[in-house]
Design a protein around this motif. Structure first.
Motif, PDB file in Angstrom:
ATOM      1  N   ARG A  33       1.276  10.943 -10.656  1.00 23.09           N
ATOM      2  CA  ARG A  33       0.064  10.456  -9.997  1.00 23.09           C
ATOM      3  C   ARG A  33       0.377   9.807  -8.651  1.00 23.09           C
ATOM      4  O   ARG A  33      -0.426   9.823  -7.753  1.00 23.09           O
ATOM      5  CB  ARG A  33      -0.642   9.468 -10.904  1.00 23.09           C
ATOM      6  CG  ARG A  33      -1.221  10.116 -12.137  1.00 23.09           C
ATOM      7  CD  ARG A  33      -1.662   9.042 -13.128  1.00 23.09           C
ATOM      8  NE  ARG A  33      -2.219   9.644 -14.325  1.00 23.09           N
ATOM      9  CZ  ARG A  33      -1.503  10.027 -15.365  1.00 23.09           C
ATOM     10  NH1 ARG A  33      -0.204   9.886 -15.357  1.00 23.09           N
ATOM     11  NH2 ARG A  33      -2.085  10.566 -16.411  1.00 23.09           N
ATOM     12  N   CYS A  34       1.542   9.197  -8.545  1.00 17.52           N
ATOM     13  CA  CYS A  34       1.913   8.460  -7.331  1.00 17.52           C
ATOM     14  C   CYS A  34       2.882   9.282  -6.492  1.00 17.52           C
ATOM     15  O   CYS A  34       3.934   9.684  -6.965  1.00 17.52           O
ATOM     16  CB  CYS A  34       2.559   7.138  -7.693  1.00 17.52           C
ATOM     17  SG  CYS A  34       1.435   5.982  -8.460  1.00 17.52           S
ATOM     18  N   ILE A  35       2.506   9.484  -5.243  1.00 19.39           N
ATOM     19  CA  ILE A  35       3.388  10.178  -4.310  1.00 19.39           C
ATOM     20  C   ILE A  35       4.062   9.156  -3.400  1.00 19.39           C
ATOM     21  O   ILE A  35       5.253   9.195  -3.177  1.00 19.39           O
ATOM     22  CB  ILE A  35       2.591  11.201  -3.488  1.00 19.39           C
ATOM     23  CG1 ILE A  35       2.032  12.273  -4.416  1.00 19.39           C
ATOM     24  CG2 ILE A  35       3.468  11.838  -2.412  1.00 19.39           C
ATOM     25  CD1 ILE A  35       1.050  13.199  -3.769  1.00 19.39           C
ATOM     26  N   GLU A  36       3.272   8.231  -2.891  1.00 27.82           N
ATOM     27  CA  GLU A  36       3.762   7.183  -2.003  1.00 27.82           C
ATOM     28  C   GLU A  36       3.750   5.849  -2.721  1.00 27.82           C
ATOM     29  O   GLU A  36       2.729   5.454  -3.267  1.00 27.82           O
ATOM     30  CB  GLU A  36       2.836   7.084  -0.790  1.00 27.82           C
ATOM     31  CG  GLU A  36       3.517   7.280   0.526  1.00 27.82           C
ATOM     32  CD  GLU A  36       2.508   7.209   1.642  1.00 27.82           C
ATOM     33  OE1 GLU A  36       2.221   6.083   2.083  1.00 27.82           O
ATOM     34  OE2 GLU A  36       2.023   8.259   2.044  1.00 27.82           O
ATOM     35  N   LEU A  37       4.872   5.158  -2.727  1.00 26.06           N
ATOM     36  CA  LEU A  37       4.967   3.860  -3.390  1.00 26.06           C
ATOM     37  C   LEU A  37       5.001   2.744  -2.349  1.00 26.06           C
ATOM     38  O   LEU A  37       5.592   2.899  -1.286  1.00 26.06           O
ATOM     39  CB  LEU A  37       6.223   3.784  -4.243  1.00 26.06           C
ATOM     40  CG  LEU A  37       6.329   4.789  -5.386  1.00 26.06           C
ATOM     41  CD1 LEU A  37       7.669   4.654  -6.069  1.00 26.06           C
ATOM     42  CD2 LEU A  37       5.212   4.606  -6.372  1.00 26.06           C
ATOM     43  N   GLN A  38       4.364   1.631  -2.692  1.00 26.83           N
ATOM     44  CA  GLN A  38       4.384   0.468  -1.819  1.00 26.83           C
ATOM     45  C   GLN A  38       5.056  -0.686  -2.546  1.00 26.83           C
ATOM     46  O   GLN A  38       4.860  -0.871  -3.747  1.00 26.83           O
ATOM     47  CB  GLN A  38       2.972   0.064  -1.417  1.00 26.83           C
ATOM     48  CG  GLN A  38       2.275   1.106  -0.578  1.00 26.83           C
ATOM     49  CD  GLN A  38       0.909   0.629  -0.121  1.00 26.83           C
ATOM     50  OE1 GLN A  38       0.485  -0.471  -0.419  1.00 26.83           O
ATOM     51  NE2 GLN A  38       0.220   1.483   0.607  1.00 26.83           N
ATOM     52  N   ILE A  65      -0.514   1.752 -10.956  1.00 24.64           N
ATOM     53  CA  ILE A  65      -1.589   2.003 -10.001  1.00 24.64           C
ATOM     54  C   ILE A  65      -2.552   0.824 -10.049  1.00 24.64           C
ATOM     55  O   ILE A  65      -3.116   0.508 -11.093  1.00 24.64           O
ATOM     56  CB  ILE A  65      -2.336   3.315 -10.320  1.00 24.64           C
ATOM     57  CG1 ILE A  65      -1.349   4.484 -10.297  1.00 24.64           C
ATOM     58  CG2 ILE A  65      -3.467   3.537  -9.328  1.00 24.64           C
ATOM     59  CD1 ILE A  65      -1.923   5.797 -10.727  1.00 24.64           C
ATOM     60  N   ALA A  66      -2.722   0.181  -8.899  1.00 22.80           N
ATOM     61  CA  ALA A  66      -3.640  -0.950  -8.784  1.00 22.80           C
ATOM     62  C   ALA A  66      -4.891  -0.479  -8.054  1.00 22.80           C
ATOM     63  O   ALA A  66      -4.804   0.082  -6.961  1.00 22.80           O
ATOM     64  CB  ALA A  66      -2.990  -2.088  -8.017  1.00 22.80           C
ATOM     65  N   LEU A  68      -8.146  -1.572  -6.134  1.00 26.55           N
ATOM     66  CA  LEU A  68      -8.623  -2.747  -5.421  1.00 26.55           C
ATOM     67  C   LEU A  68     -10.144  -2.817  -5.465  1.00 26.55           C
ATOM     68  O   LEU A  68     -10.814  -1.822  -5.773  1.00 26.55           O
ATOM     69  CB  LEU A  68      -8.132  -2.708  -3.975  1.00 26.55           C
ATOM     70  CG  LEU A  68      -6.618  -2.516  -3.801  1.00 26.55           C
ATOM     71  CD1 LEU A  68      -6.267  -2.447  -2.337  1.00 26.55           C
ATOM     72  CD2 LEU A  68      -5.858  -3.616  -4.488  1.00 26.55           C
ATOM     73  N   LYS A  69     -10.695  -3.978  -5.150  1.00 25.54           N
ATOM     74  CA  LYS A  69     -12.150  -4.167  -5.193  1.00 25.54           C
ATOM     75  C   LYS A  69     -12.876  -3.297  -4.173  1.00 25.54           C
ATOM     76  O   LYS A  69     -14.034  -2.955  -4.363  1.00 25.54           O
ATOM     77  CB  LYS A  69     -12.497  -5.636  -4.949  1.00 25.54           C
ATOM     78  CG  LYS A  69     -11.977  -6.526  -6.043  1.00 25.54           C
ATOM     79  CD  LYS A  69     -13.048  -7.271  -6.696  1.00 25.54           C
ATOM     80  CE  LYS A  69     -12.431  -8.083  -7.822  1.00 25.54           C
ATOM     81  NZ  LYS A  69     -13.334  -8.939  -8.449  1.00 25.54           N
ATOM     82  N   ASN A  70     -12.191  -2.908  -3.098  1.00 28.18           N
ATOM     83  CA  ASN A  70     -12.831  -2.049  -2.097  1.00 28.18           C
ATOM     84  C   ASN A  70     -12.786  -0.567  -2.496  1.00 28.18           C
ATOM     85  O   ASN A  70     -13.205   0.296  -1.734  1.00 28.18           O
ATOM     86  CB  ASN A  70     -12.198  -2.253  -0.721  1.00 28.18           C
ATOM     87  CG  ASN A  70     -10.735  -1.867  -0.673  1.00 28.18           C
ATOM     88  OD1 ASN A  70     -10.175  -1.369  -1.641  1.00 28.18           O
ATOM     89  ND2 ASN A  70     -10.106  -2.125   0.457  1.00 28.18           N
ATOM     90  N   GLY A  71     -12.262  -0.261  -3.697  1.00 25.08           N
ATOM     91  CA  GLY A  71     -12.237   1.099  -4.208  1.00 25.08           C
ATOM     92  C   GLY A  71     -10.936   1.846  -3.939  1.00 25.08           C
ATOM     93  O   GLY A  71     -10.733   2.931  -4.465  1.00 25.08           O
ATOM     94  N   ARG A  72     -10.090   1.309  -3.123  1.00 25.25           N
ATOM     95  CA  ARG A  72      -8.826   1.951  -2.782  1.00 25.25           C
ATOM     96  C   ARG A  72      -7.834   1.812  -3.930  1.00 25.25           C
ATOM     97  O   ARG A  72      -7.828   0.811  -4.637  1.00 25.25           O
ATOM     98  CB  ARG A  72      -8.273   1.278  -1.526  1.00 25.25           C
ATOM     99  CG  ARG A  72      -7.098   1.958  -0.950  1.00 25.25           C
ATOM    100  CD  ARG A  72      -6.750   1.341   0.394  1.00 25.25           C
ATOM    101  NE  ARG A  72      -5.365   1.658   0.672  1.00 25.25           N
ATOM    102  CZ  ARG A  72      -4.508   0.836   1.204  1.00 25.25           C
ATOM    103  NH1 ARG A  72      -4.876  -0.366   1.570  1.00 25.25           N
ATOM    104  NH2 ARG A  72      -3.271   1.208   1.423  1.00 25.25           N
ATOM    105  N   ARG A  73      -7.001   2.829  -4.112  1.00 23.07           N
ATOM    106  CA  ARG A  73      -5.956   2.795  -5.133  1.00 23.07           C
ATOM    107  C   ARG A  73      -4.603   2.723  -4.456  1.00 23.07           C
ATOM    108  O   ARG A  73      -4.343   3.435  -3.500  1.00 23.07           O
ATOM    109  CB  ARG A  73      -6.036   4.031  -6.008  1.00 23.07           C
ATOM    110  CG  ARG A  73      -7.243   4.008  -6.887  1.00 23.07           C
ATOM    111  CD  ARG A  73      -7.191   5.120  -7.902  1.00 23.07           C
ATOM    112  NE  ARG A  73      -8.304   4.968  -8.810  1.00 23.07           N
ATOM    113  CZ  ARG A  73      -9.166   5.913  -9.084  1.00 23.07           C
ATOM    114  NH1 ARG A  73      -9.042   7.089  -8.538  1.00 23.07           N
ATOM    115  NH2 ARG A  73     -10.155   5.681  -9.913  1.00 23.07           N
ATOM    116  N   VAL A  74      -3.740   1.863  -4.986  1.00 21.57           N
ATOM    117  CA  VAL A  74      -2.416   1.649  -4.414  1.00 21.57           C
ATOM    118  C   VAL A  74      -1.380   1.838  -5.514  1.00 21.57           C
ATOM    119  O   VAL A  74      -1.497   1.263  -6.593  1.00 21.57           O
ATOM    120  CB  VAL A  74      -2.313   0.217  -3.825  1.00 21.57           C
ATOM    121  CG1 VAL A  74      -0.925  -0.026  -3.284  1.00 21.57           C
ATOM    122  CG2 VAL A  74      -3.352  -0.005  -2.756  1.00 21.57           C
ATOM    123  N   CYS A  75      -0.373   2.642  -5.233  1.00 15.12           N
ATOM    124  CA  CYS A  75       0.729   2.838  -6.164  1.00 15.12           C
ATOM    125  C   CYS A  75       1.835   1.854  -5.821  1.00 15.12           C
ATOM    126  O   CYS A  75       2.345   1.855  -4.705  1.00 15.12           O
ATOM    127  CB  CYS A  75       1.258   4.264  -6.064  1.00 15.12           C
ATOM    128  SG  CYS A  75       0.114   5.489  -6.687  1.00 15.12           S
TER     129      CYS A  75
END
Length: 96
Positions: A33-38, A65-66, A68-75
């Protein structure tokens, strides 16, 4: 009545439609699911949901995968300090 040729052509067209609808759904589960990790979350981001996916047959990575409240997903990088702290705090809350 329909001829055998027209029935075969119609069947081939119908099968093409079925396979074009099914292929994207199958491909979705056959990769990570995650291509780019932060390593860190963006500044001033508020988390609404966290999903943790363990290693499985189609992906050998542990994924966090987090949402966020703005709808964005962050790996998040599972080996980063911020991700480890989140997992540790989730474990503490679960034990209490």
């Amino acid at each position: 009545m329909f001829s055998q040729t027209s029935i075969k052509v119609f069947s081939i067209i119908a099968l093409c439609f079925v396979f074009t609808e099914a292929i994207p759904r199958l491909a979705k589960w056959r990769r990570c699911r995650c291509i780019e990790l932060q390593d860190r979350l963006p500044l001033a981001s508020k988390i609404s949901n966290i999903k943790i996916f363990f290693k499985h047959a189609h992906c050998q990575n542990f994924e966090i995968i987090a949402k966020l409240k703005n709808g964005r997903r962050v790996c998040l990088n599972p080996s980063a300090d911020e991700a480890r702290n989140m997992i540790a705090s989730m474990r503490k809350k679960r034990k209490v």
